[in-house]
Design an enzyme around this catalytic site. Sequence first.
Site, short mmCIF file in Angstrom:
data_model
loop_
_atom_site.label_atom_id
_atom_site.label_comp_id
_atom_site.label_asym_id
_atom_site.label_seq_id
_atom_site.Cartn_x
_atom_site.Cartn_y
_atom_site.Cartn_z
N ASP A 1 -1.06 -4.25 -2.37
CA ASP A 1 -1.82 -4.59 -1.15
C ASP A 1 -1.35 -5.89 -0.50
OD1 ASP A 1 -3.01 -6.66 -2.66
OD2 ASP A 1 -4.90 -6.41 -1.60
N GLU A 2 -0.15 -6.36 -0.83
CA GLU A 2 0.28 -7.61 -0.21
C GLU A 2 1.78 -7.65 0.03
OE1 GLU A 2 0.29 -11.15 -2.67
OE2 GLU A 2 -0.33 -9.96 -4.38
P1 TTP Z 1 -6.47 -8.66 -4.50
O1 TTP Z 1 -5.74 -8.72 -3.20
O2 TTP Z 1 -6.46 -9.85 -5.39
O3 TTP Z 1 -8.01 -8.33 -4.27
P2 TTP Z 1 -8.71 -7.38 -3.21
O4 TTP Z 1 -7.72 -6.80 -2.25
O5 TTP Z 1 -9.55 -6.40 -3.96
O6 TTP Z 1 -9.71 -8.34 -2.48
P3 TTP Z 1 -9.40 -9.46 -1.43
O7 TTP Z 1 -10.14 -9.05 -0.22
O8 TTP Z 1 -9.95 -10.72 -2.05
O9 TTP Z 1 -7.91 -9.49 -1.26
O10 TTP Z 1 -5.96 -7.43 -5.36
C1 TTP Z 1 -5.55 -6.21 -4.77
C2 TTP Z 1 -5.93 -5.04 -5.64
O11 TTP Z 1 -5.39 -5.20 -6.94
C3 TTP Z 1 -7.44 -4.91 -5.84
O12 TTP Z 1 -8.07 -4.13 -4.83
C4 TTP Z 1 -7.54 -4.30 -7.18
C5 TTP Z 1 -6.30 -4.73 -7.92
N1 TTP Z 1 -6.65 -5.78 -8.90
C6 TTP Z 1 -6.89 -5.42 -10.21
O13 TTP Z 1 -6.81 -4.25 -10.57
N2 TTP Z 1 -7.23 -6.40 -11.11
C7 TTP Z 1 -7.33 -7.72 -10.77
O14 TTP Z 1 -7.64 -8.59 -11.60
C8 TTP Z 1 -7.07 -8.08 -9.39
C9 TTP Z 1 -7.19 -9.51 -8.94
C10 TTP Z 1 -6.74 -7.09 -8.51
MG MG Z 2 -6.29 -7.98 -1.31
#
Ligand code: TTP
Ligand code: MG
Length: 350
Positions: free
Chosen positions: A102-103
């Site tokens: 997701d990044e």
């Molecule tokens: P993130 O980008 O850290 O979190 P997010 O997208 O859920 O929320 P935010 O709006 O704060 O960005 O992580 C992306 C995905 O990775 C998240 O949806 C689920 C997965 N993930 C895990 O499985 N375990 C973890 O500890 C983290 C941090 C993320």
């Molecule tokens: Mg995210």
Amino acid sequence: MRTIAHLDLDAFYVSVELLRRPELRGLPVVVAGTGPRAVVTTASYEAREFGVGSATPASRARRLCPDAVFVPPDFDAYRGVSRQVMDRVRATVPTVEVAGLDEAYLDLSDLVAPHAAMRRLIAEIRDATGLGCSVGVGPSKLVAKVASDADKPRGFVVLSREEACARFAAAPPGLLPGVGPKTAERLDGMGIGTIAALAGASPDALAERFGARLGPYLAHRARFEDDAPVTSVRIAVSESRETTFDRDIAALAEMEEVLERLTGRLCEALVRQDRRGRTIGIKVRLDDFSTHTRARTLPRAVNAAAEVGAVARELLREFAPPRPVRLLGVRVASFDAAAADATPQLALPL
Ligand code: TTP
Ligand code: MG
């Protein structure tokens, strides 16, 4: 002067689930496994209000937020949506470094109007997929990454290096990517509890405590100094070897032999590339064509055939294939950032 953006999807797994279950919108929703030791992967922003977040044990999440809707993870769906988003990003910007499902980092240096281009891209992603994201823009990957996280969800934060220093001066050093919990704890032990304190800390004291490479690196991070390039090269997130048998095998001993051979081939490649992973997995396809995977994550990254093989064998014995097997595979994932990335900063033993 470079212009780099970091784009991060908001509450990614939950947001994908909401696309197909819009009736859950506005509710506390948690994506978590179902086993006794399952942890939360993502919590919707509504659930985060209750103190539920990534890595919260699922049992605790149920206590903190009994009304939350629990959804089991569907990684195939997340991968599919991720691909859609990243294809769109690549269609807009030539240099894209996908850093996770997701990044991504985007090098906008050659664009005439980088901010406008990002706004358009965000709107396109929303229209095409229904997903919201947060974007940080700055002169480096470091500033962009921290900025993208500073105003979630749907944030758009543009910062110069100096502005980043000022804005996050009072934040704990652990906010910086590259400063893990152990390092943060050791810094705290030295009385360094903020990014500003780390930026101004005595170089000698840091070098003495963390060594001649990590010490100065930490101070650079705290001053938001970073010249790592955005590299489009895709780093494989896992490596695997598998084989389909000419005839199905029923004897566990025979399966173990095959697994050992596959592990040998896989580890040979990993050792050659100097890559180590923390997650060991196996894949088993039975004669009814059902496919089963099992994985275990170790406290440290490994690539020795003996270590990988021992875990793979254990996983196979625990799974105890209930029917004859037609395919076996072994996989190593969660690679060390240190070896997976060739940039000198990340080659540090963080
Ligand atoms: P993130 O980008 O850290 O979190 P997010 O997208 O859920 O929320 P935010 O709006 O704060 O960005 O992580 C992306 C995905 O990775 C998240 O949806 C689920 C997965 N993930 C895990 O499985 N375990 C973890 O500890 C983290 C941090 C993320
Ligand atoms: Mg995210």
